[in-house]
Design a protein around this motif. Structure first.
Motif, PDB file in Angstrom:
ATOM      1  N   LEU A   1      51.986  71.978  26.741  1.00  0.00           N
ATOM      2  CA  LEU A   1      53.172  72.014  25.901  1.00  0.00           C
ATOM      3  C   LEU A   1      52.764  72.285  24.458  1.00  0.00           C
ATOM      4  O   LEU A   1      51.842  71.668  23.935  1.00  0.00           O
ATOM      5  N   ARG A   2      53.464  73.222  23.816  1.00  0.00           N
ATOM      6  CA  ARG A   2      53.202  73.578  22.421  1.00  0.00           C
ATOM      7  C   ARG A   2      54.507  73.501  21.640  1.00  0.00           C
ATOM      8  O   ARG A   2      55.554  73.880  22.144  1.00  0.00           O
ATOM      9  N   CYS A   3      54.396  73.020  20.419  1.00  0.00           N
ATOM     10  CA  CYS A   3      55.567  72.931  19.551  1.00  0.00           C
ATOM     11  C   CYS A   3      55.116  73.202  18.123  1.00  0.00           C
ATOM     12  O   CYS A   3      54.066  72.722  17.702  1.00  0.00           O
ATOM     13  N   LYS A   4      55.884  73.987  17.400  1.00  0.00           N
ATOM     14  CA  LYS A   4      55.564  74.261  15.996  1.00  0.00           C
ATOM     15  C   LYS A   4      55.900  73.037  15.148  1.00  0.00           C
ATOM     16  O   LYS A   4      56.913  72.374  15.364  1.00  0.00           O
ATOM     17  N   PHE A   5      55.038  72.759  14.155  1.00  0.00           N
ATOM     18  CA  PHE A   5      55.272  71.645  13.236  1.00  0.00           C
ATOM     19  C   PHE A   5      56.613  71.816  12.526  1.00  0.00           C
ATOM     20  O   PHE A   5      57.384  70.867  12.387  1.00  0.00           O
ATOM     21  N   GLY A   6      56.925  73.031  12.101  1.00  0.00           N
ATOM     22  CA  GLY A   6      58.178  73.298  11.400  1.00  0.00           C
ATOM     23  C   GLY A   6      59.400  72.959  12.236  1.00  0.00           C
ATOM     24  O   GLY A   6      60.408  72.495  11.716  1.00  0.00           O
ATOM     25  N   ALA A   7      59.305  73.186  13.564  1.00  0.00           N
ATOM     26  CA  ALA A   7      60.432  72.878  14.454  1.00  0.00           C
ATOM     27  C   ALA A   7      60.697  71.376  14.469  1.00  0.00           C
ATOM     28  O   ALA A   7      61.850  70.942  14.440  1.00  0.00           O
TER      29      ALA A   7
ATOM     30  N   ILE B   1      59.821  69.170  12.042  1.00  0.00           N
ATOM     31  CA  ILE B   1      60.226  68.739  10.698  1.00  0.00           C
ATOM     32  C   ILE B   1      61.692  69.094  10.419  1.00  0.00           C
ATOM     33  O   ILE B   1      62.429  68.311   9.839  1.00  0.00           O
ATOM     34  N   LYS B   2      62.114  70.285  10.850  1.00  0.00           N
ATOM     35  CA  LYS B   2      63.457  70.765  10.499  1.00  0.00           C
ATOM     36  C   LYS B   2      64.537  70.299  11.471  1.00  0.00           C
ATOM     37  O   LYS B   2      65.713  70.509  11.211  1.00  0.00           O
ATOM     38  N   ASP B   3      64.141  69.680  12.584  1.00  0.00           N
ATOM     39  CA  ASP B   3      65.117  69.240  13.579  1.00  0.00           C
ATOM     40  C   ASP B   3      65.833  67.972  13.105  1.00  0.00           C
ATOM     41  O   ASP B   3      65.192  67.005  12.692  1.00  0.00           O
TER      42      ASP B   3
ATOM     43  N   LYS C   1      67.586  65.710  14.810  1.00  0.00           N
ATOM     44  CA  LYS C   1      67.356  64.530  15.653  1.00  0.00           C
ATOM     45  C   LYS C   1      66.009  63.880  15.303  1.00  0.00           C
ATOM     46  O   LYS C   1      65.910  62.667  15.174  1.00  0.00           O
ATOM     47  N   CYS C   2      64.975  64.719  15.133  1.00  0.00           N
ATOM     48  CA  CYS C   2      63.639  64.194  14.778  1.00  0.00           C
ATOM     49  C   CYS C   2      63.657  63.501  13.424  1.00  0.00           C
ATOM     50  O   CYS C   2      63.046  62.447  13.256  1.00  0.00           O
ATOM     51  N   SER C   3      64.347  64.099  12.465  1.00  0.00           N
ATOM     52  CA  SER C   3      64.361  63.489  11.127  1.00  0.00           C
ATOM     53  C   SER C   3      65.078  62.149  11.143  1.00  0.00           C
ATOM     54  O   SER C   3      64.791  61.281  10.330  1.00  0.00           O
ATOM     55  N   ASN C   4      65.999  61.947  12.104  1.00  0.00           N
ATOM     56  CA  ASN C   4      66.665  60.650  12.231  1.00  0.00           C
ATOM     57  C   ASN C   4      65.815  59.632  12.978  1.00  0.00           C
ATOM     58  O   ASN C   4      65.876  58.448  12.693  1.00  0.00           O
ATOM     59  N   ILE C   5      65.016  60.105  13.943  1.00  0.00           N
ATOM     60  CA  ILE C   5      64.199  59.190  14.758  1.00  0.00           C
ATOM     61  C   ILE C   5      62.972  58.717  13.996  1.00  0.00           C
ATOM     62  O   ILE C   5      62.676  57.531  13.961  1.00  0.00           O
ATOM     63  N   PHE C   6      62.253  59.672  13.421  1.00  0.00           N
ATOM     64  CA  PHE C   6      60.944  59.358  12.850  1.00  0.00           C
ATOM     65  C   PHE C   6      61.031  59.124  11.354  1.00  0.00           C
ATOM     66  O   PHE C   6      61.367  60.024  10.597  1.00  0.00           O
ATOM     67  N   GLU C   7      60.707  57.905  10.938  1.00  0.00           N
ATOM     68  CA  GLU C   7      60.707  57.583   9.516  1.00  0.00           C
ATOM     69  C   GLU C   7      59.534  58.278   8.828  1.00  0.00           C
ATOM     70  O   GLU C   7      59.628  58.719   7.703  1.00  0.00           O
ATOM     71  N   ALA C   8      58.413  58.372   9.541  1.00  0.00           N
ATOM     72  CA  ALA C   8      57.195  58.969   8.962  1.00  0.00           C
ATOM     73  C   ALA C   8      56.519  59.825  10.025  1.00  0.00           C
ATOM     74  O   ALA C   8      55.558  59.408  10.651  1.00  0.00           O
ATOM     75  N   ILE C   9      57.051  61.036  10.224  1.00  0.00           N
ATOM     76  CA  ILE C   9      56.564  61.876  11.318  1.00  0.00           C
ATOM     77  C   ILE C   9      55.104  62.276  11.135  1.00  0.00           C
ATOM     78  O   ILE C   9      54.365  62.398  12.103  1.00  0.00           O
TER      79      ILE C   9
ATOM     80  N   HIS D   1      52.369  74.144   6.610  1.00  0.00           N
ATOM     81  CA  HIS D   1      51.877  74.161   7.985  1.00  0.00           C
ATOM     82  C   HIS D   1      52.996  74.314   9.022  1.00  0.00           C
ATOM     83  O   HIS D   1      52.809  73.939  10.178  1.00  0.00           O
ATOM     84  N   ASP D   2      54.140  74.859   8.633  1.00  0.00           N
ATOM     85  CA  ASP D   2      55.270  74.986   9.560  1.00  0.00           C
ATOM     86  C   ASP D   2      54.941  75.809  10.810  1.00  0.00           C
ATOM     87  O   ASP D   2      55.517  75.582  11.866  1.00  0.00           O
ATOM     88  N   ASP D   3      54.005  76.770  10.702  1.00  0.00           N
ATOM     89  CA  ASP D   3      53.663  77.633  11.842  1.00  0.00           C
ATOM     90  C   ASP D   3      52.504  77.081  12.681  1.00  0.00           C
ATOM     91  O   ASP D   3      52.077  77.745  13.626  1.00  0.00           O
ATOM     92  N   VAL D   4      51.990  75.898  12.348  1.00  0.00           N
ATOM     93  CA  VAL D   4      50.873  75.317  13.098  1.00  0.00           C
ATOM     94  C   VAL D   4      51.383  74.767  14.426  1.00  0.00           C
ATOM     95  O   VAL D   4      52.385  74.068  14.470  1.00  0.00           O
ATOM     96  N   ASP D   5      50.665  75.099  15.512  1.00  0.00           N
ATOM     97  CA  ASP D   5      51.014  74.593  16.839  1.00  0.00           C
ATOM     98  C   ASP D   5      50.505  73.166  17.004  1.00  0.00           C
ATOM     99  O   ASP D   5      49.366  72.863  16.690  1.00  0.00           O
ATOM    100  N   ILE D   6      51.378  72.326  17.546  1.00  0.00           N
ATOM    101  CA  ILE D   6      50.987  70.983  17.979  1.00  0.00           C
ATOM    102  C   ILE D   6      50.926  71.078  19.488  1.00  0.00           C
ATOM    103  O   ILE D   6      51.893  71.494  20.136  1.00  0.00           O
ATOM    104  N   ILE D   7      49.781  70.741  20.079  1.00  0.00           N
ATOM    105  CA  ILE D   7      49.553  70.945  21.508  1.00  0.00           C
ATOM    106  C   ILE D   7      49.378  69.610  22.197  1.00  0.00           C
ATOM    107  O   ILE D   7      48.550  68.793  21.773  1.00  0.00           O
TER     108      ILE D   7
END
Length: 127
Positions: free
Chosen positions: A74-80, A82-84, A86-94, A119-125
């Motif tokens: 599974l791969r996800c971009k850091f920018g995805a 940060i900009k989501d 739902k994530c910004s509501n869940i994670f106080e300190a992502i 680092h928005d284009d960096v893949d998190i794997i």
């Protein structure tokens, strides 16, 4: 000095209200620091159970926002993340959650820490 005529310079704006940081010491004024959002967390700030729970939620959000690579990981971009909304509501300190997940070898990414927008284009794997 004060004997020179004013040459059209504007008066400086007053500093914001200042308060002594340590009132028991002789009075010194300090500029008020703007409130900064949490920038990661230290292990002492959260117990291991909370950290594990946040890492689990991070992996769920990565599954929602990311895609499977050719290697099946599974791969996800850091920018995805940060900009989501739902994530910004869940994670106080992502950023701290990402570092904790990397330390637990649940995910990997290039570098020590990810910062937006650099680092928005960096893949998190997921490992």
């Amino acid at each position: 000095g004060s004997d020179r005529p004013d040459r059209g310079r504007r008066a400086r704006a007053p500093l914001p209200d200042t308060t002594p940081l340590e009132p028991h010491l002789p009075h010194t004024t300090y500029r008020i620091q703007p409130h900064l959002p949490p920038f990661g967390f230290s292990p002492s700030a959260m117990n291991q159970e909370d950290v594990d729970k946040e890492v689990g939620m991070l992996l769920e959000e990565m599954a929602r926002l990311g895609t499977k690579g050719e290697d099946g990981k599974l791969r996800c971009k850091f920018g995805a993340l940060i900009k989501d909304d739902k994530c910004s509501n869940i994670f106080e300190a992502i950023v701290g959650t990402l570092r904790a997940a990397k330390k637990q070898k649940k995910i990997t990414f290039e570098g020590q820490m990810l910062l937006s927008p650099t680092h928005d284009d960096v893949d998190i794997i997921e490992l």
